[in-house]
Enzyme design. Structure first.
Site, PDB file in Angstrom:
ATOM      1  N   LYS A   1       0.810  -1.218   0.000  1.00 45.64           N
ATOM      2  CA  LYS A   1       0.000   0.000   0.000  1.00 45.64           C
ATOM      3  C   LYS A   1       0.845   1.270   0.000  1.00 45.64           C
ATOM      4  O   LYS A   1       0.495   2.267  -0.648  1.00 45.64           O
ATOM      5  CB  LYS A   1      -0.942   0.008   1.195  1.00 45.64           C
ATOM      6  CG  LYS A   1      -0.271  -0.206   2.530  1.00 45.64           C
ATOM      7  CD  LYS A   1      -1.273  -0.359   3.644  1.00 45.64           C
ATOM      8  CE  LYS A   1      -0.589  -0.826   4.923  1.00 45.64           C
ATOM      9  NZ  LYS A   1      -0.177  -2.235   4.844  1.00 45.64           N
TER      10      LYS A   1
ATOM     11  N   GLU B   1      -5.119  -6.377  -4.639  1.00 44.33           N
ATOM     12  CA  GLU B   1      -6.265  -6.467  -3.723  1.00 44.33           C
ATOM     13  C   GLU B   1      -5.836  -6.465  -2.264  1.00 44.33           C
ATOM     14  O   GLU B   1      -6.505  -5.881  -1.400  1.00 44.33           O
ATOM     15  CB  GLU B   1      -7.058  -7.747  -4.019  1.00 44.33           C
ATOM     16  CG  GLU B   1      -8.342  -7.890  -3.230  1.00 44.33           C
ATOM     17  CD  GLU B   1      -9.381  -6.851  -3.625  1.00 44.33           C
ATOM     18  OE1 GLU B   1      -9.723  -6.001  -2.758  1.00 44.33           O
ATOM     19  OE2 GLU B   1      -9.840  -6.867  -4.779  1.00 44.33           O
TER      20      GLU B   1
ATOM     21  N   VAL C   1      -5.308  -3.142   0.429  1.00 48.45           N
ATOM     22  CA  VAL C   1      -6.341  -2.403   1.167  1.00 48.45           C
ATOM     23  C   VAL C   1      -7.333  -3.382   1.781  1.00 48.45           C
ATOM     24  O   VAL C   1      -7.941  -4.190   1.080  1.00 48.45           O
ATOM     25  CB  VAL C   1      -7.095  -1.411   0.254  1.00 48.45           C
ATOM     26  CG1 VAL C   1      -8.156  -0.654   1.054  1.00 48.45           C
ATOM     27  CG2 VAL C   1      -6.135  -0.435  -0.405  1.00 48.45           C
TER      28      VAL C   1
ATOM     29  N   GLY D   1      -7.180  -6.060   3.727  1.00 43.57           N
ATOM     30  CA  GLY D   1      -6.953  -7.488   3.893  1.00 43.57           C
ATOM     31  C   GLY D   1      -7.755  -8.362   2.954  1.00 43.57           C
ATOM     32  O   GLY D   1      -7.678  -8.242   1.736  1.00 43.57           O
TER      33      GLY D   1
ATOM     34  N   GLY E   1      -1.057  -8.755  19.722  1.00 41.14           N
ATOM     35  CA  GLY E   1      -0.473  -8.851  18.388  1.00 41.14           C
ATOM     36  C   GLY E   1      -1.160  -8.006  17.340  1.00 41.14           C
ATOM     37  O   GLY E   1      -0.822  -8.096  16.152  1.00 41.14           O
TER      38      GLY E   1
ATOM     39  N   GLU F   1       1.983  -3.220  16.150  1.00 40.36           N
ATOM     40  CA  GLU F   1       3.408  -3.471  16.017  1.00 40.36           C
ATOM     41  C   GLU F   1       4.159  -2.883  17.215  1.00 40.36           C
ATOM     42  O   GLU F   1       3.630  -2.060  17.960  1.00 40.36           O
ATOM     43  CB  GLU F   1       3.931  -2.827  14.729  1.00 40.36           C
ATOM     44  CG  GLU F   1       3.272  -3.315  13.461  1.00 40.36           C
ATOM     45  CD  GLU F   1       3.715  -4.716  13.070  1.00 40.36           C
ATOM     46  OE1 GLU F   1       4.723  -5.203  13.631  1.00 40.36           O
ATOM     47  OE2 GLU F   1       3.040  -5.323  12.217  1.00 40.36           O
TER      48      GLU F   1
ATOM     49  N   LYS G   1      -4.078   3.823   2.191  1.00 37.79           N
ATOM     50  CA  LYS G   1      -5.224   3.101   1.642  1.00 37.79           C
ATOM     51  C   LYS G   1      -6.252   4.070   1.065  1.00 37.79           C
ATOM     52  O   LYS G   1      -6.870   3.793   0.026  1.00 37.79           O
ATOM     53  CB  LYS G   1      -5.843   2.240   2.739  1.00 37.79           C
ATOM     54  CG  LYS G   1      -4.921   1.126   3.218  1.00 37.79           C
ATOM     55  CD  LYS G   1      -5.446   0.438   4.467  1.00 37.79           C
ATOM     56  CE  LYS G   1      -4.491  -0.648   4.949  1.00 37.79           C
ATOM     57  NZ  LYS G   1      -4.917  -1.272   6.219  1.00 37.79           N
TER      58      LYS G   1
END
Length: 429
Positions: free
Chosen positions: A106, A130, A133, A135, A188, A191, A206
């Site tokens: 992205k 695809e 943006v 997932g 999780g 980050e 995005k």
């Protein structure tokens, strides 16, 4: 079915890349049946070759990504390393050496998508993305293909799972920003360095991609107005609840009413609990697309993670391989409208403004005068006070953002205003 396999090079073998490799291996027969030919993982470029990667033949591992994309026998390159360089050079080199590309990058697409599109067109190859943006949510292809005959006027949505998780926890548990971020990190969802998410950079990239496709014009990351959620407080969440709203970090791409310009922005906003986006919980994503003929469409699902993102990558791989067999290509860049991107100051929005004021007669009249002088109409106002101190909460009607910003600056100069406790836009009417 063709027996000679289509060869695939994989750039990156982290959370997403390793899942892509696993699915290619475990679902090899199904993929071959859907494509019309087998697909073969011909090489995997990584930075740390000594790391054990289950299910991947060690002989496929290489640290020389440049040599891998230049082999000449590669049909499709899957790029999941991210960042600007060396990804840009590797992708353009892949086109030059005869491969089509599937990317989840992205940041690169938002920063310099035009270069990638031009290289793909020059060499008559596919560029599919695809996974860049939202997932696993099918969003890019509907915009590029399913709605190609319609006119899209607005794209509004939650496109970052980390920030949605944080805001959801602040709303449901009463936690502050730091506590909610700590929980997201422990689970999780965030980050170790969450800056790209919480400061809105990820969502802005995005938004640039979505706006460019939706409005057939080039929109770069620098064109997107961006605010993160680090300044959102528990008091903001509580104020939203009193209004029957919740707070979400929204990506909003709009075509101007006269059709002569577009806007793209990312910022926290209050939305009514009655709006479908208000019920999007945890790390999920959801995007509304408003088109003239199709009306309102909503796309919902997991917006990140190894498996969901790999699903989008594999969907693109199937499409690109089918095109390869048919000796054709899918849609390329569509930027024929060349519409300018208007600055945030021209965007018409609503504000929720919370002021700390002196608890004495005439304060409300002074504040109302400032709004009137800047051409901003007040929708609702709520005042409460005790022991010489008071709070004043004002919700405006829609007005140019520049006028609203000017109003806030003028309010700060009033002697009776002790401070501006919070400012937030209101969306989703």
């Amino acid at each position: 079915m063709r027996t000679r396999p289509l060869k695939v090079a994989l750039l990156g073998c982290g959370v997403v890349g390793s899942e892509v490799a696993r699915i290619m291996t475990t679902h090899a027969e199904d993929l071959a049946a859907r494509i019309g030919a087998p697909v073969e993982l011909a090489g995997v470029a990584v930075r740390r070759p000594s790391k054990v990667r289950e299910g991947i033949d060690p002989d496929l591992i290489t640290t020389d990504a440049t040599a891998l994309v230049k082999r000449g026998d590669i049909d499709v390159v899957i790029e999941v390393i991210g960042g600007i360089e060396p990804a840009r050079t590797l992708i353009t080199s892949a086109f030059e050496h005869g491969a089509s590309v599937v990317s989840a990058n992205k940041a690169l697409l938002a920063e310099d998508g035009a270069t990638l599109y031009a290289a793909a067109e020059e060499h008559a190859k596919d560029l599919y993305f695809e996974a860049a943006v939202a997932g696993a949510i099918p969003l890019i292809r509907p915009l590029r293909e399913s709605l190609a005959g319609d006119k899209v006027n607005r794209v509004l949505g939650i496109v970052n799972g980390t920030t949605n998780f944080i805001l959801d926890k602040m709303d449901t548990s009463g936690a502050g920003y730091s506590e909610a971020l700590d929980e997201a990190t422990a689970l999780g969802y965030a980050e170790a360095d969450p800056t790209a998410d919480v400061e809105g950079f990820d969502a802005a990239a995005k938004a640039a991609i979505l706006a460019g496709i939706a409005f057939h014009t080039r929109v770069r990351l620098d064109d997107v107005y961006r605010e993160g959620l680090t300044e959102v407080t528990a008091a903001d969440i509580a104020s939203a609840k009193r209004m029957g709203c919740t707070v979400k970090l929204l990506a909003i791409c709009e075509r101007a009413a006269d059709g002569q310009s577009v806007t793209a922005r990312v910022h926290p906003a209050m939305i009514p609990l009655s709006h479908p986006l208000a019920s999007v919980r945890e790390a999920y994503n959801a995007v509304f697309v408003e088109a003239e003929a199709a009306g309102q469409l909503m796309f919902y699902g997991p917006g990140a993670g190894g498996s969901p993102t790999a699903s989008a990558v594999l969907g693109d791989l199937v499409a690109v391989c089918r095109n390869r067999l048919a000796e054709s290509t899918g849609p390329g860049e569509s930027a024929y409208t060349q519409l300018p991107v208007s600055p945030m100051g021209d965007v018409v929005t609503r504000y929720h403004i919370s002021l700390d004021v002196a608890d004495k007669p005439g304060v409300l009249a002074q504040v109302a005068t400032v709004f009137a002088e800047h051409g901003v109409s007040i929708d609702t106002v709520r005042q409460q006070g005790k022991d010489g101190e008071a709070s004043l909460v004002v919700v405006t009607h829609r007005a140019p953002d520049a006028a609203l910003s000017g109003t806030v600056e003028a309010l700060r100069k009033l002697d009776t205003v002790r401070g501006v406790a919070s400012i937030m836009r209101v969306e989703g009417e």
